[in-house]
Write a protein that holds these residues in place. Structure first.
Motif, short mmCIF file in Angstrom:
data_model
loop_
_atom_site.label_atom_id
_atom_site.label_comp_id
_atom_site.label_asym_id
_atom_site.label_seq_id
_atom_site.Cartn_x
_atom_site.Cartn_y
_atom_site.Cartn_z
N GLU A 1 2.17 -4.84 -6.64
CA GLU A 1 2.85 -4.25 -5.69
C GLU A 1 2.51 -2.65 -5.49
O GLU A 1 2.49 -2.30 -4.42
N SER A 2 2.32 -2.10 -6.85
CA SER A 2 1.95 -0.78 -6.57
C SER A 2 0.80 -0.45 -5.88
O SER A 2 0.59 0.46 -5.19
N LEU A 3 -0.48 -1.32 -6.12
CA LEU A 3 -1.52 -1.22 -5.47
C LEU A 3 -1.58 -1.34 -3.91
O LEU A 3 -1.97 -0.52 -3.22
N LEU A 4 -0.64 -2.43 -3.41
CA LEU A 4 -0.59 -2.73 -1.98
C LEU A 4 0.30 -1.39 -1.37
O LEU A 4 -0.16 -1.00 -0.34
N ALA A 5 1.18 -0.94 -1.90
CA ALA A 5 2.21 0.14 -1.69
C ALA A 5 1.32 1.33 -1.40
O ALA A 5 1.56 1.99 -0.36
N SER A 6 0.63 1.60 -2.51
CA SER A 6 -0.32 2.89 -2.39
C SER A 6 -1.39 2.89 -1.48
O SER A 6 -1.74 3.80 -0.71
N VAL A 7 -1.93 1.72 -1.27
CA VAL A 7 -3.08 1.54 -0.42
C VAL A 7 -2.59 1.51 0.99
O VAL A 7 -3.30 2.31 1.96
N GLU A 8 -1.57 0.90 1.38
CA GLU A 8 -1.02 0.82 2.81
C GLU A 8 -0.95 2.46 3.23
O GLU A 8 -0.87 2.60 4.10
N GLU A 9 -0.07 3.23 2.11
CA GLU A 9 0.31 4.49 2.58
C GLU A 9 -0.89 5.28 2.89
O GLU A 9 -0.95 6.04 3.79
N ASN A 10 -1.95 5.17 2.13
CA ASN A 10 -3.12 5.78 2.11
C ASN A 10 -3.83 5.36 3.44
O ASN A 10 -4.27 6.35 4.21
N LEU A 11 -3.90 4.28 3.94
CA LEU A 11 -4.53 3.69 5.02
C LEU A 11 -3.89 4.07 6.16
O LEU A 11 -4.60 4.40 7.52
N ARG A 12 -2.67 4.24 6.35
CA ARG A 12 -1.80 4.64 7.41
C ARG A 12 -1.45 6.24 7.53
O ARG A 12 -0.86 6.67 8.52
N PHE A 13 -2.06 6.91 6.45
CA PHE A 13 -1.64 8.40 6.72
C PHE A 13 -2.23 9.16 7.71
O PHE A 13 -3.41 9.13 8.18
#
Length: 245
Positions: free
Chosen positions: A164-176
């Motif tokens: 959950e943390s991996l996906l949430a942080s990576v999604e934020e990273n990719l959309r920043f």
């Protein structure tokens, strides 16, 4: 609770160090060893990472709110240094709480959104378990230039990061993308990117600089996506120069 480790003398101008995704506060130890011993240094383990693994990563904004509370307790504006995911947080913190940030050093921040975010996240979700595979984790550590002295720390951090943390942080990273307030940040900003990093990262550094023209952009020769671990002594010196010391 977000784990926070502090060093140095209370009352000194604070230096907040924000690690990248998939690692933790330990990644700053090689660089921190070259800072003055009295320097007031704040090193959190971001939600979902390291000693904050029990606190799921929700979003960049939620994490910035936690960081802002930490700086409010210091009682004076800080120099905020961030790497990769932590660099995006440094940009966002400077944009939304410029009263708390006197200077920022932004290292290897992606600031152009990835077009194929959906398929990328789907693939990541399907392969998230690989982070617990020691052989795979060792290969990832090599990509991040993790030294042998911190390999055990990386393997522990990697294995404790939830899906959950991996996906949430990576999604934020990719959309920043650079937030609106970044263009009006009044403080000093130094943007660093490795000369050997991917083109997307170099273009992102240029975009961040263009959005804040009074910032300084530097391309660091001989470095990939790992400046704090590849050039720790140089980075410590550059941070102190930025702080006027």
């Amino acid at each position: 609770m977000m784990y926070l480790e502090t060093f140095g003398r209370t009352g000194e101008p604070p230096l907040l160090l924000l690690h990248g995704g998939g690692v933790a506060g330990w990644m700053w130890e090689p660089m921190r060893a070259h800072l003055p011993p009295h320097a007031r240094v704040l090193v959190p383990d971001l939600p979902g990472h390291g000693r904050s693994a029990a606190e799921s990563y929700a979003s960049h904004r939620a994490t910035v709110d936690l960081l802002a509370r930490t700086l409010e307790e210091e009682g004076r504006p800080a120099t905020v240094v961030g790497f990769s995911l932590g660099a995006q947080l440094a940009v966002l913190l400077a944009a939304v709480r410029p009263d708390l940030v006197e200077r920022t050093v932004v290292i290897s921040a992606q600031a152009l959104p990835l077009r194929m975010t959906g398929p990328t996240l789907a693939l990541l979700g399907a392969t998230a378990g690989l982070a617990r595979n020691e052989r795979f984790a060792r290969l990832q550590a090599r990509e991040l230039f993790v030294p042998e002295s911190h390999l055990a720390d990386y393997l522990q951090t990697s294995s404790s990061l939830s899906r959950e943390s991996l996906l949430a942080s990576v999604e934020e990273n990719l959309r920043f993308v650079p937030p609106a307030g970044w263009s009006t940040f009044p403080g000093t900003a130094l943007i660093l990117v490795g000369a050997a990093e991917k083109k997307l990262m170099r273009r992102s550094a240029t975009a961040l600089h263009a959005a804040l023209p009074h910032s300084t952009l530097e391309v660091v020769d001989g470095c990939g996506h790992g400046i704090p671990l590849q050039r720790p002594e140089w980075l410590a010196r550059r941070i102190e120069e930025t702080r006027g010391r």
